[in-house]
Design an enzyme around this catalytic site. Structure first.
Site, PDB file in Angstrom:
ATOM      1  NE  ARG A  83      35.451  40.052  45.366  1.00 14.55           N
ATOM      2  CZ  ARG A  83      36.372  40.615  44.580  1.00 14.55           C
ATOM      3  NH1 ARG A  83      37.393  39.912  44.110  1.00 14.55           N
ATOM      4  NH2 ARG A  83      36.273  41.867  44.240  1.00 14.55           N
ATOM      5  N   PRO A  84      32.089  38.551  42.029  1.00 12.80           N
ATOM      6  CG  PRO A  84      30.488  40.239  41.779  1.00 12.80           C
ATOM      7  CD  PRO A  84      30.867  39.083  42.656  1.00 12.80           C
TER       8      PRO A  84
ATOM      9  CB  SER B  15      48.802  49.105  40.716  1.00 10.56           C
ATOM     10  OG  SER B  15      49.075  48.262  41.775  1.00 10.56           O
TER      11      SER B  15
ATOM     12  CG  ASN C 245      46.067  42.341  47.532  1.00  9.86           C
ATOM     13  OD1 ASN C 245      46.497  43.061  48.425  1.00  9.86           O
ATOM     14  ND2 ASN C 245      44.967  42.654  46.848  1.00  9.86           N
TER      15      ASN C 245
HETATM   16  C1  16G Z   1      41.876  46.890  43.516  1.00  3.33           C
HETATM   17  C2  16G Z   1      41.910  47.249  44.975  1.00  3.33           C
HETATM   18  C3  16G Z   1      42.488  46.121  45.774  1.00  3.33           C
HETATM   19  C4  16G Z   1      41.696  44.858  45.511  1.00  3.33           C
HETATM   20  C5  16G Z   1      41.591  44.583  44.042  1.00  3.33           C
HETATM   21  C6  16G Z   1      40.590  43.489  43.791  1.00  3.33           C
HETATM   22  C7  16G Z   1      42.254  49.480  45.794  1.00  3.33           C
HETATM   23  C8  16G Z   1      43.171  50.644  45.840  1.00  3.33           C
HETATM   24  N1  16G Z   1      42.722  48.438  45.164  1.00  3.33           N
HETATM   25  O1  16G Z   1      43.176  46.702  43.021  1.00  3.33           O
HETATM   26  O2  16G Z   1      42.398  46.462  47.111  1.00  3.33           O
HETATM   27  O3  16G Z   1      42.290  43.767  46.143  1.00  3.33           O
HETATM   28  O4  16G Z   1      41.116  45.731  43.371  1.00  3.33           O
HETATM   29  O5  16G Z   1      40.374  43.328  42.426  1.00  3.33           O
HETATM   30  O6  16G Z   1      41.160  49.500  46.307  1.00  3.33           O
HETATM   31  P1  16G Z   1      39.165  42.486  41.882  1.00  3.33           P
HETATM   32  O7  16G Z   1      37.888  43.127  42.352  1.00  3.33           O
HETATM   33  O8  16G Z   1      39.330  42.502  40.394  1.00  3.33           O
HETATM   34  O9  16G Z   1      39.309  41.107  42.442  1.00  3.33           O
HETATM   35 MG    MG Z   2      49.767  48.810  43.708  1.00  2.92          MG
END
Ligand code: 16G
Ligand code: MG
Length: 900
Positions: free
Chosen positions: A503-504, A68, A380
């Site tokens: 948040r974690p 991604s 995002n």
């Molecule tokens: C992942 C998630 C996205 C989320 C991000 C948060 C999917 C396909 N993608 O990229 O939706 O915003 O994680 O990341 O679910 P974080 O937990 O590290 O903040």
């Molecule tokens: Mg992506």
């Protein structure tokens, strides 16, 4: 009952052994890590995809190889369930178990367990469809994946290089082929056809909008956008930028949706492209996130993120439903996460029901399924709109009573075709936005003015274990660690329209902090302070910093010519300010934020009797990146010798007195590291000092007391000049004395003593740890003839025109990632327990510190110092940078001298 094909599994699995010491986790976005470590994961995911298909009676399962929005060295893989949705949660656990089986035998055992527990009928067929993005690691990883398919006997269809949403589309199209729910032709062309014809119907008869600039993140979205553009023809003109899919390192680099969202600025590559008033959008590396933006009449950048898209789209759909006369029958709702801007939530909830769910597409997707029409977007830029089967049916069969109803109904039916209902899709979402803008005759400015975003800031605190943080209320409140939420609440109350949550992360070992308030300064301040609460909590829990990755970064510049401070501090994208932010509190990856203290000290370019020969020091406790005074000063000051330091509190309070560097007369000093259990030797150290030196100390950190000790080791602290030899000797004595005191106290934890000192002419820097087995905090040097920006966006490099050393830089972490002419990296690592000396004439020497912690290079232990200690303390320059520069660690680039 059929059995697992053991022989094929055995033989092929042996070709893809699991690397020891690596743990893989199927997280919110599947497996994602450095691409070159993922061979075994890919093979095993291939096998698992086959099993998943068998479990679902031969339905086609999707496998997407992508990382991604991550940078190019990363890669990843995720499975897609038959309706094009994310893999069922229980199978995420199977994926993690299989990926971590240490051997082929253990892997096959784990497979048998999955087969048994999930009651998989192995006689069923297995079908998969797979694709990858444009990353260079993709082909090799796909080969491993194909071995997995082969091993389990799955029939596999290669969808080639395409976007994540196209793969999701294909899965659904294949599985619904020939049914009454047929989703579309199961090809990329079918997808383009479906989207573009729905778009054309939706904008038919409307005035065309001006061309749209698309930043394709140098990723796979570029290829898809080129194709889509052909299908769209004149209905929408696309101007594509950042389409360099084969340029090494370009992917998501200073461009793409994640860059725009996290840095809240225009990708530098579009600066000369976008005109005031023009709208544009960024895709991410696999084209499932979308960020719009525009420049206003004054050329100021405005971002239109996922929240703005949700507001635009939801309001439009509500209007259409009403106009179609279906208001009573079809209920539209919106799903957001805690990251949604408060102003967007307010705007939306005044118009329709809004639900808040935890972060991660699957949570949003499932919640949106509960509405007749569910609009979901993460801030995002990932999101889509779901029409329930009943709603789709109703739209297709409802009899309108008026022409106006009929038109609205037609639009809604076309929207069901335009929108990719399997997953967030940047291109489909982009067309959706364009439809609404066309219908409303909105420019970016009008869209933007639906509501005004509250200024917000996202920072992160790097932790060793994020699991101590537990949340409730869709991640909006912390339940653990106990008491922390109350402290946050108390703080938030002091800010007008303040809101903050912690948040974690679901994807890395960090805790994320989000804050918003009425002004930018307040939002920054709140984010920083809440980040500070989290940090302090970890410090107090752990007593020492073992579980907190802290950061301190410094840089030293010495040149034959003065440097403008901005080239060192504010302009380079990897300046210590940016590194600081990267390491501890960061606004995701790209903007610096660090509020624990910053300092820069410099000497005049030419001697002036009136000004004297002492350095000038500027310190600040506000985030360095946000310090306009620093930015202004750095543009106008030049100096041939600069010390700069960014600090994270390891001890001592947040105060100007605790900011490095410190000076006394001509001498300037700073430290990167920490003296173990300093409070136990503090009194002893102080009693050794003369009154004069004791009173020099204004702050309360171990570093400043170490400086005082250093001063007391100088034969004459008021001398007009100091020889390099005298400075070196004082430095060695300082380290020896600290070691003596800690040993007497029975302190066994090593101290990290990277000290730097200068008298304005010589520079001494140590890379030192009081341990024979651990690595010291990192320290690097670079030398050359010019240090300059070679590419827009703060990309600097050191050039070496000839053998002269006009510039020598020493830093805790490399400031550039470029390789010099000789294909050696710009930066070389200084060896542990060595001292670097820059003489007034610009000679550079590396000298071992010989004491009981010295391990001679001939001893194999010298190469095997552990990195855990320095890493746990946050003093080791991390990840990819180490990779880039690692070849220097065993290169003896500097003359090693014996001590004089
Ligand atoms: C992942 C998630 C996205 C989320 C991000 C948060 C999917 C396909 N993608 O990229 O939706 O915003 O994680 O990341 O679910 P974080 O937990 O590290 O903040
Ligand atoms: Mg992506």
């Amino acid at each position: 009952m059929a059995e697992l094909p053991l022989e094929a599994l055995q033989n092929l699995a042996d070709l893809h052994p699991k690397p020891t010491n690596l743990h893989f986790q199927y997280g919110t976005a599947g497996f994602r890590t450095l691409g070159n470590t993922m061979d075994s994961v890919m093979f095993r995911v291939g096998v698992l995809a086959g099993l998943r298909s068998k479990k679902l009676d031969g339905k086609t399962i999707g496998v997407m190889v992508t990382a991604s929005h991550n940078l190019e060295p990363d890669n990843g893989v995720k499975l897609v369930d038959p309706r094009g949705e994310m893999l069922e949660a229980a199978w995420e656990v199977h994926a993690t178990t299989l990926a971590n089986a240490p051997t082929t035998a253990a892997f096959i055992d784990a497979l048998s367990t999955v087969v048994k527990n999930a009651k998989i009928d192995l006689s069923k067929p297995a079908r998969v469809v797979y694709a990858r993005d444009t990353r260079p690691s993709g082909p090799a990883l796909v080969a491993a994946l194909e071995d997995g398919f082969k091993a389990i006997g799955a029939s596999a269809r290669d969808a080639g290089v395409t976007t994540t949403p196209v793969l999701h589309y294909l899965v659904r199209a294949i599985n619904t082929k020939g049914t009454k729910n047929e989703y579309g032709d199961d090809s990329e062309e079918g997808y383009m056809q479906k989207l573009s014809s729905a778009f054309k119907k939706l904008v038919a008869g409307k005035a065309a909008t001006p061309p749209l600039v698309i930043d394709c993140a140098n990723g796979v979205g570029a290829q898809a956008a080129v194709k889509l553009s052909e299908y769209l023809g004149d209905s929408l003109k696309l101007i594509l930028h950042n389409t360099a899919t084969t340029t090494p390192g370009a992917l998501n680099n200073a461009c793409g949706a994640d860059f725009v969202k996290t840095s809240q600025k225009l990708p530098p590559s579009l600066a000369s492209v976008l005109n005031p008033g023009q709208r544009a959008c960024s895709l991410d590396g696999d084209a499932d996130r979308l960020m719009y933006f525009h420049l206003d009449d004054r050329g100021l950048f405005h971002m239109l993120d996922g929240d703005k898209i949700a507001a635009l789209v939801a309001a439009f759909i509500v209007e259409l439903v009403k106009a179609a006369g279906l208001e009573e029958e079809i209920h539209v709702g919106v799903v957001q996460t805690a990251y949604a801007n408060g102003a967007s939530t307010k705007y939306l909830s005044e118009r329709l029901p809004v639900t808040c769910v935890p972060t991660g597409v699957k949570h949003l997707h499932h919640a949106a399924e509960r509405y007749d029409i569910g609009v979901y977007f993460e801030a995002n830029g990932h999101g889509t709109v779901l029409f329930s089967p009943e709603t789709t049916e109703k739209l297709n069969t409802h009899q309108p009573s008026t022409p106006a109803q009929s038109t609205a109904l037609g639009h809604l039916v076309n929207l069901t075709q335009l929108i990719n209902q399997t997953v967030g899709d940047a291109l489909s979402d982009m067309l959706l936005v364009e439809v609404v803008l066309t219908h409303k005759s909105y420019s970016g400015i009008e869209w933007d003015s639906l509501y005004h975003d509250l200024p917000n800031r996202l920072v992160k605190v790097v932790v060793a274990n994020r699991n101590v943080f537990k949340t409730e209320d869709a991640e909006r409140r912390l339940v653990s660690p106990p008491g922390l939420q109350q402290k946050i609440d108390e703080l938030v109350r002091r800010y007008e329209s303040g809101r903050a949550f912690v948040r974690p992360s679901g994807t890395e070992d960090v805790v994320r902090v989000y804050a918003e308030a009425t002004t930018r300064t307040q939002a920054d301040d709140l984010a920083f302070r809440v980040g500070g609460l989290v940090y302090d909590e970890l410090v107090s829990r752990a007593f020492n910093l073992a579980c907190v990755v802290s950061m301190c970064r410094f840089v030293i510049y010495k040149g034959t010519k003065p440097v403008q401070l901005c080239h060192l501090l504010t302009r380079p994208c990897h300046s210590i300010i940016n590194q600081a932010f990267d390491s501890r509190l960061r606004l995701d990856r790209r903007r610096p934020i660090n509020g624990d203290g910053f300092g820069v000290g410099w000497y005049d370019s030419s001697h002036d009797e009136e000004l004297g020969s002492q350095p000038c020091i500027f310190t600040s406790v506000t985030p360095a990146w946000n310090n306009v005074n620093l930015i202004r000063l750095a543009e106008k000051i030049k100096s041939p010798l600069v010390f700069a330091h960014v600090r994270a509190t390891t001890a001592g309070s947040l105060s100007l007195d605790n900011c490095h560097p410190w000076s006394f007369g001509k001498i300037m000093f700073m430290h990167n590291g920490g003296i173990a259990e300093f409070t136990r030797i503090k009194r002893k150290l102080q009693s050794y000092l003369s009154d004069e030196i004791f009173n020099v100390v204004q702050g309360n950190t171990d570093s400043e007391w170490a400086f005082a000790l250093f001063l007391s080791k100088l034969p004459n602290v008021h001398a007009r000049t100091f020889s390099t030899h005298v400075l070196r000797k004082a430095m060695e004595d300082t380290i020896a004395h600290i070691n003596e005191m800690t040993e007497e106290e029975g302190i066994t934890e090593p101290s990290l003593m990277n000290f730097c000192v200068t008298d304005g002419e010589s520079v001494i820097a140590t890379r030192y740890i009081s341990s024979r087995t651990e690595e010291a905090a990192s320290l690097w040097f670079s030398s050359g003839t010019t240090f300059s920006e070679y590419a827009e966006g703060g990309h600097y490099k050191m050039s070496k025109m000839d053998k002269r050393e006009n510039i020598i830089m020493i830093a805790s972490e490399p400031l550039t990632f470029e390789k010099g002419k000789s294909h050696m990296p710009d930066w070389m690592e200084i060896k542990t327990n060595h001292m670097v000396v820059i003489t007034p004439k610009m000679n550079l020497l590396q000298i071992p510190v010989i004491d009981k912690y010295h391990v001679p290079p001939s001893d194999p232990a010298a190469l095997n110092r552990g990195t855990d200690f320095a890493a746990a303390k946050g003093f080791l320059s991390p990840g990819p940078r180490r990779d880039v520069a690692a070849i220097s660690s065993d290169t003896d680039a500097l003359p090693s001298l014996e001590p004089i």
